[in-house]
Design a protein around this motif. Structure first.
Motif, mmCIF file in Angstrom:
data_model
loop_
_atom_site.group_PDB
_atom_site.id
_atom_site.type_symbol
_atom_site.label_atom_id
_atom_site.label_comp_id
_atom_site.label_asym_id
_atom_site.label_seq_id
_atom_site.Cartn_x
_atom_site.Cartn_y
_atom_site.Cartn_z
ATOM 1 N N LEU A 170 8.912 -12.724 1.202
ATOM 2 C CA LEU A 170 8.971 -14.186 1.304
ATOM 3 C C LEU A 170 7.842 -14.740 2.171
ATOM 4 C CD1 LEU A 170 12.814 -14.618 1.799
ATOM 5 C CD2 LEU A 170 11.500 -15.165 -0.252
ATOM 6 N N TYR A 171 7.264 -13.900 3.019
ATOM 7 C CA TYR A 171 6.163 -14.300 3.895
ATOM 8 C C TYR A 171 4.881 -14.390 3.071
ATOM 9 C CZ TYR A 171 2.895 -14.232 7.802
ATOM 10 O OH TYR A 171 1.903 -14.534 8.696
ATOM 11 N N GLN A 172 4.287 -15.557 3.028
ATOM 12 C CA GLN A 172 3.101 -15.779 2.193
ATOM 13 C C GLN A 172 1.938 -16.303 3.037
ATOM 14 O OE1 GLN A 172 2.909 -15.040 -1.132
ATOM 15 N NE2 GLN A 172 4.971 -14.229 -0.932
ATOM 16 N N SER A 173 1.280 -15.401 3.738
ATOM 17 C CA SER A 173 0.078 -15.757 4.487
ATOM 18 C C SER A 173 -1.126 -15.200 3.733
ATOM 19 C CB SER A 173 0.159 -15.154 5.884
ATOM 20 O OG SER A 173 -0.972 -15.511 6.623
ATOM 21 N N GLU A 174 -2.283 -15.770 3.980
ATOM 22 C CA GLU A 174 -3.486 -15.356 3.232
ATOM 23 C C GLU A 174 -3.791 -13.873 3.397
ATOM 24 O OE1 GLU A 174 -6.204 -15.743 0.488
ATOM 25 O OE2 GLU A 174 -4.974 -17.430 1.133
ATOM 26 N N TRP A 175 -3.687 -13.349 4.614
ATOM 27 C CA TRP A 175 -4.024 -11.940 4.845
ATOM 28 C C TRP A 175 -3.057 -11.001 4.125
ATOM 29 C CZ3 TRP A 175 -0.775 -8.482 7.276
ATOM 30 C CH2 TRP A 175 0.308 -9.006 7.960
#
Length: 66
Positions: free
Chosen positions: A16-21
């Motif tokens: 669910l975590y959607q960060s660029e990296w």
């Protein structure tokens, strides 16, 4: 068995975590296999069912050996 289930849940909820990296890591073959592509409630059910099945089989097998 509880540890296995918690690890599976953690990996699934981590999707669910959607960060660029993390998105960049998920684009790699390793990231796709380890972190997965997206969260699905059906995966949570499958993990739970699979681990409960393994637990039951292990209990039956160990009980028959004694």
């Amino acid at each position: 068995m509880i540890t296995s289930l918690l690890i599976c849940y953690a990996i699934e909820f981590f999707q669910l975590y959607q960060s660029e990296w993390i998105i960049e890591i998920r684009k790699t073959l390793f990231g796709r296999y380890v972190l997965g592509q997206g969260f699905l409630w059906t995966d949570i059910l499958a993990y739970t069912f699979g681990i409960l099945t393994a637990f039951t089989i292990e209990r039956i097998t160990l009980r028959n050996k004694l």
